[in-house]
Design a protein around this motif. Sequence first.
Motif, PDB file in Angstrom:
ATOM      1  N   LEU A 162       0.809  -1.222   0.000  1.00 56.00           N
ATOM      2  CA  LEU A 162       0.000   0.000   0.000  1.00 56.00           C
ATOM      3  C   LEU A 162       0.843   1.272   0.000  1.00 56.00           C
ATOM      4  CD1 LEU A 162      -2.884  -1.077   2.372  1.00 56.00           C
ATOM      5  CD2 LEU A 162      -2.962  -0.832  -0.115  1.00 56.00           C
ATOM      6  N   CYS A 194       1.225   1.639  -3.805  1.00 55.80           N
ATOM      7  CA  CYS A 194       0.047   1.499  -4.661  1.00 55.80           C
ATOM      8  C   CYS A 194      -1.193   1.938  -3.888  1.00 55.80           C
ATOM      9  CB  CYS A 194      -0.105   0.056  -5.108  1.00 55.80           C
ATOM     10  SG  CYS A 194      -1.511  -0.230  -6.177  1.00 55.80           S
ATOM     11  N   ARG A 195      -1.734   3.102  -4.217  1.00 50.34           N
ATOM     12  CA  ARG A 195      -2.937   3.598  -3.541  1.00 50.34           C
ATOM     13  C   ARG A 195      -4.160   2.853  -4.069  1.00 50.34           C
ATOM     14  NH1 ARG A 195      -1.838   5.802   0.854  1.00 50.34           N
ATOM     15  NH2 ARG A 195      -3.358   7.454   0.825  1.00 50.34           N
ATOM     16  N   MET A 196      -5.024   2.408  -3.175  1.00 53.83           N
ATOM     17  CA  MET A 196      -6.229   1.673  -3.572  1.00 53.83           C
ATOM     18  C   MET A 196      -7.450   2.323  -2.951  1.00 53.83           C
ATOM     19  SD  MET A 196      -5.147  -2.308  -3.452  1.00 53.83           S
ATOM     20  CE  MET A 196      -6.635  -2.726  -4.341  1.00 53.83           C
ATOM     21  N   GLU A 197      -8.551   2.230  -3.663  1.00 52.00           N
ATOM     22  CA  GLU A 197      -9.837   2.696  -3.183  1.00 52.00           C
ATOM     23  C   GLU A 197     -10.695   1.488  -2.834  1.00 52.00           C
ATOM     24  OE1 GLU A 197     -10.613   5.900  -2.718  1.00 52.00           O
ATOM     25  OE2 GLU A 197      -8.645   6.507  -3.468  1.00 52.00           O
ATOM     26  N   CYS A 205      -1.431  -2.863  -9.826  1.00 48.75           N
ATOM     27  CA  CYS A 205      -1.084  -1.447 -10.023  1.00 48.75           C
ATOM     28  C   CYS A 205      -0.895  -1.155 -11.480  1.00 48.75           C
ATOM     29  CB  CYS A 205       0.201  -1.107  -9.281  1.00 48.75           C
ATOM     30  SG  CYS A 205      -0.032  -0.809  -7.543  1.00 48.75           S
TER      31      CYS A 205
END
Length: 40
Positions: free
Chosen positions: A27, A30-33, A40
């Motif tokens: 994380l 790699c930004r996740m919603e 990614c």
Amino acid sequence: MNTGKGILKVTQLQLEGKKRMQVKDFLLGCRMEKGELLGC
């Protein structure tokens, strides 16, 4: 998919062709919603 209690806690993951890593390290790069698929 059922998990018994409805919760799945992911602590490690491994993307195709990559080394296994802790979720916190993944994380950081790699930004996740919410609801997004891994990758990614």
